[in-house]
Design a protein around this motif. Sequence first.
Motif, PDB file in Angstrom:
ATOM      1  N   MET A 143      -3.247   6.065   1.074  1.00 57.39           N
ATOM      2  CA  MET A 143      -4.474   5.810   1.591  1.00 57.39           C
ATOM      3  C   MET A 143      -5.419   7.173   1.883  1.00 57.39           C
TER       4      MET A 143
ATOM      5  N   SER B 270       1.479   8.945   3.611  1.00 54.55           N
ATOM      6  CA  SER B 270      -0.380   8.599   3.405  1.00 54.55           C
ATOM      7  C   SER B 270      -0.765   9.826   3.401  1.00 54.55           C
TER       8      SER B 270
ATOM      9  N   PHE C 196     -12.551   3.897   2.739  1.00 51.36           N
ATOM     10  CA  PHE C 196     -11.075   3.932   2.446  1.00 51.36           C
ATOM     11  C   PHE C 196     -10.808   3.351   1.109  1.00 51.36           C
TER      12      PHE C 196
ATOM     13  N   LEU D 247      -7.257   2.252  -1.068  1.00 50.66           N
ATOM     14  CA  LEU D 247      -5.848   2.019  -0.797  1.00 50.66           C
ATOM     15  C   LEU D 247      -5.507   1.702  -1.904  1.00 50.66           C
TER      16      LEU D 247
ATOM     17  N   ILE E 270       0.811  -1.162  -0.034  1.00 53.18           N
ATOM     18  CA  ILE E 270       0.028  -0.016   0.139  1.00 53.18           C
ATOM     19  C   ILE E 270       0.891   1.271   0.032  1.00 53.18           C
TER      20      ILE E 270
END
Length: 346
Positions: free
Chosen positions: A93, A259, A101, A103, A90
């Motif tokens: 996010m 992120s 969410f 991803l 990942i």
Amino acid sequence: MMEHNEEVYDVTIIGGGPAGLFAAFYAGLREMKVKVIEAQSQLGGKVHVYPQKMIWDIGGMTPINGSGLIEQMIEQGLTFEPTIELQQTITKMNKLDSHIFELETDQQKIHYSKTVIMAVGAGVIDPIKLDAENASLYENSNLYYSVKSIADFKDKTVLISGGGSSAVDWANELAPVAKQVILIYRGDDFKAHESDVSKLARNNVEYRTHTEITALLGDDSINEVKTLNNQTNKTDTLSVDAVLVNHGYNRNHQLMTESGLQIELKDNYFIQGNVLGESNIPGLYGAGDILSHEGKLHLIAGAFQDAANVVNCAKRYLDPEAQKVALVSSHNARFKEKNKEYLYTK
């Protein structure tokens, strides 16, 4: 071009180690739709670093080696048939307006989930490779970065390169089965516990500091290693049957630091959560080594507790009327048929 997996899961677990696998089991027990995304090509997490080590400190379980524990964790984790995605990291996010969410992975795939459990430990772990010409040519013969079987070193002359706890530990572990163990480290002093360093002499391990590998010699396998003393500039050539390198690990921290979500972190990496594993982002949880809080227990047993806590939180996040915890397995109807397999066929 991004590939969108339009199916939305109740919970997506990032990481397939002890915390992630038990979370997959426990979420399945709570009748949640589960996906596990693992960066490596196999489940088991960091336990793969020490497959031959004995583990004593899991409650109610007699001593078991890492490989055995991995097998049992995977069998349990797959009990309720979660979706498994391997070799996907990942990289980003986000949380959409629908509170789902999103991803994104390094394989140009996008996954969707109502909740997310971060169980990535201390990051994606890759051993630091030996910086010597043609070292990769010997990785399928007698150049090792981990010990999968102690029997591989029986009656052999083994050169171990590294100065940390792992290198010293393996020197002591292999000494009784190997013909000879030579431990070298480029620094001044081994960075291991004094009692373990003192065992080296008792186990007849030859050890040298200020020494590093400069060349590996051999055709299909290594039979000689050239070393350099970086204080005296003296070179030496050692005849060996195997080389074990313990130079540490590269850790990928990209997800936590880059992120799209503003996750509250400790030390710029670990999720700063509470004792239930809740982060500052609703629906996002931490379990295992990635989670930091005052009462944190840094044992595999602690990872299991983290996993159950965050699954219970995720269940209640999705359904506030749900029970706080799952019914215990000894009385849970979900195991009625499965129990017959163990009671009457095993």
